[in-house]
Write a protein that holds these residues in place. Structure first.
Motif, PDB file in Angstrom:
ATOM      1  N   PHE A 176       0.866  -1.176   0.000  1.00  0.00           N
ATOM      2  CA  PHE A 176       0.000   0.000   0.000  1.00  0.00           C
ATOM      3  C   PHE A 176       0.905   1.230   0.000  1.00  0.00           C
ATOM      4  O   PHE A 176       1.775   1.362   0.857  1.00  0.00           O
ATOM      5  CB  PHE A 176      -0.921   0.014   1.223  1.00  0.00           C
ATOM      6  N   GLU A 234      -4.901  -4.632  -8.498  1.00  0.00           N
ATOM      7  CA  GLU A 234      -4.827  -3.724  -7.357  1.00  0.00           C
ATOM      8  C   GLU A 234      -5.704  -4.224  -6.212  1.00  0.00           C
ATOM      9  O   GLU A 234      -6.696  -4.898  -6.435  1.00  0.00           O
ATOM     10  CB  GLU A 234      -5.316  -2.322  -7.754  1.00  0.00           C
ATOM     11  N   TRP A 239     -11.189   0.931   0.803  1.00  0.00           N
ATOM     12  CA  TRP A 239     -12.127   1.875   0.204  1.00  0.00           C
ATOM     13  C   TRP A 239     -13.153   2.330   1.224  1.00  0.00           C
ATOM     14  O   TRP A 239     -13.722   1.510   1.943  1.00  0.00           O
ATOM     15  CB  TRP A 239     -12.842   1.200  -0.971  1.00  0.00           C
ATOM     16  N   ARG A 293      -4.163   2.168  -1.753  1.00  0.00           N
ATOM     17  CA  ARG A 293      -4.127   1.312  -2.928  1.00  0.00           C
ATOM     18  C   ARG A 293      -2.787   0.604  -2.989  1.00  0.00           C
ATOM     19  O   ARG A 293      -1.742   1.204  -2.742  1.00  0.00           O
ATOM     20  CB  ARG A 293      -4.315   2.122  -4.204  1.00  0.00           C
ATOM     21  N   SER A 350     -10.843   6.386  -2.053  1.00  0.00           N
ATOM     22  CA  SER A 350      -9.787   5.436  -1.734  1.00  0.00           C
ATOM     23  C   SER A 350      -9.078   5.853  -0.450  1.00  0.00           C
ATOM     24  O   SER A 350      -8.744   7.022  -0.271  1.00  0.00           O
ATOM     25  CB  SER A 350      -8.771   5.378  -2.879  1.00  0.00           C
ATOM     26  N   PHE A 410     -10.579   1.394  -9.084  1.00  0.00           N
ATOM     27  CA  PHE A 410     -11.528   0.746  -8.181  1.00  0.00           C
ATOM     28  C   PHE A 410     -12.733   0.221  -8.956  1.00  0.00           C
ATOM     29  O   PHE A 410     -13.206   0.861  -9.884  1.00  0.00           O
ATOM     30  CB  PHE A 410     -11.983   1.757  -7.122  1.00  0.00           C
ATOM     31  N   THR A 437      -0.472   4.542  -1.150  1.00  0.00           N
ATOM     32  CA  THR A 437      -1.261   5.774  -1.228  1.00  0.00           C
ATOM     33  C   THR A 437      -2.240   5.837  -0.070  1.00  0.00           C
ATOM     34  O   THR A 437      -2.573   4.831   0.549  1.00  0.00           O
ATOM     35  CB  THR A 437      -2.073   5.844  -2.543  1.00  0.00           C
ATOM     36  N   ARG A 453      -0.590  -1.773  -5.695  1.00  0.00           N
ATOM     37  CA  ARG A 453      -0.424  -2.379  -7.014  1.00  0.00           C
ATOM     38  C   ARG A 453       0.113  -3.784  -6.809  1.00  0.00           C
ATOM     39  O   ARG A 453       1.068  -3.984  -6.052  1.00  0.00           O
ATOM     40  CB  ARG A 453       0.576  -1.602  -7.854  1.00  0.00           C
ATOM     41  N   HIS A 512      -3.692   0.804   8.903  1.00  0.00           N
ATOM     42  CA  HIS A 512      -4.627   1.801   8.378  1.00  0.00           C
ATOM     43  C   HIS A 512      -4.877   2.787   9.507  1.00  0.00           C
ATOM     44  O   HIS A 512      -5.215   2.397  10.619  1.00  0.00           O
ATOM     45  CB  HIS A 512      -5.928   1.134   7.921  1.00  0.00           C
ATOM     46  N   TYR A 529      -7.576  -2.411  -2.807  1.00  0.00           N
ATOM     47  CA  TYR A 529      -7.939  -1.116  -2.228  1.00  0.00           C
ATOM     48  C   TYR A 529      -8.460  -1.286  -0.813  1.00  0.00           C
ATOM     49  O   TYR A 529      -9.084  -2.292  -0.488  1.00  0.00           O
ATOM     50  CB  TYR A 529      -9.070  -0.458  -3.032  1.00  0.00           C
ATOM     51  N   GLY A 579      -9.243  -4.105  -7.602  1.00  0.00           N
ATOM     52  CA  GLY A 579      -9.371  -3.178  -8.708  1.00  0.00           C
ATOM     53  C   GLY A 579      -8.557  -3.625  -9.897  1.00  0.00           C
ATOM     54  O   GLY A 579      -7.649  -4.447  -9.775  1.00  0.00           O
TER      55      GLY A 579
END
Length: 182
Positions: A88, A162, A166, A176, A173, A131, A90, A178, A116, A164, A127
């Motif tokens: 993660f 991806e 969310w 995220r 978002s 998303f 972002t 990748r 988080h 997410y 995603g």
């Protein structure tokens, strides 16, 4: 109406909260609906064998609703092979994430370093270059640490690149990652 069909609709009752204050579903014996108690009492003298069967059903369903693995995401890597992984990078979320496959079953695994910062209504989703609302797979249960979220059979996990975190409430978002496929 038979007790079994009514039990399936009314057994799980919120009675406590997890660390984020979200309701946890389970059945506390003192919070059973009045009709269950009344129905059981009515049949006590008329049909003792039926009463025993109803007790078995009642306590079996209560045990299923209270089982931690149905309430919380499992905190261990899922069985099978790691097929993809990412970080993660972002939003208010950090840490690693992996996709595991075990036969026809797929799961998202949030690694032990997952963190988080907190937000309203966070969900785990997949995603594909963005998303997808149809790929929300589960409500985020813990803000920190490893968690496993099964991917339903209607989603083809190999189509996604991806993962997410969310916010469904605000449609934004919160993080995220990748994925790199192996």
């Amino acid at each position: 109406m038979p007790i079994t069909s009514r039990l399936l609709d009314h057994t799980c009752i919120p009675h406590k909260a997890n660390q984020q204050g979200l309701p946890v579903i389970g059945t506390h014996p003192t919070q059973l609906p009045k009709w269950i108690v009344d129905d059981t009492a009515r049949n006590l003298h008329s049909n003792p064998e039926s009463l025993m069967n109803r007790r078995k059903i009642l306590f079996g369903l209560a045990a299923v609703c209270m089982a931690p693995e149905f309430v919380y995401a499992q905190a261990q890597p899922p069985a099978g092979q790691k097929r993809a992984s990412g970080q993660f990078t972002t939003g208010s979320t950090s840490g690693g994430v992996s996709l595991y496959q075990d036969g026809d079953h797929w799961a998202v695994y949030l690694e032990t370093d997952f963190d988080h910062e907190g937000s309203p209504d966070p969900w785990v989703a997949l995603g594909q270059n963005g998303f997808r609302r149809d790929a929300i797979i589960g409500e985020l249960v813990e803000f920190k640490g490893d968690q496993t979220y099964p991917i339903g059979p209607k989603l083809n996990a190999s189509e996604f690149n991806e993962v997410y975190i969310w916010c469904v409430e605000h449609n934004v978002s919160l993080g995220r990652a990748r994925l790199t496929w192996r």
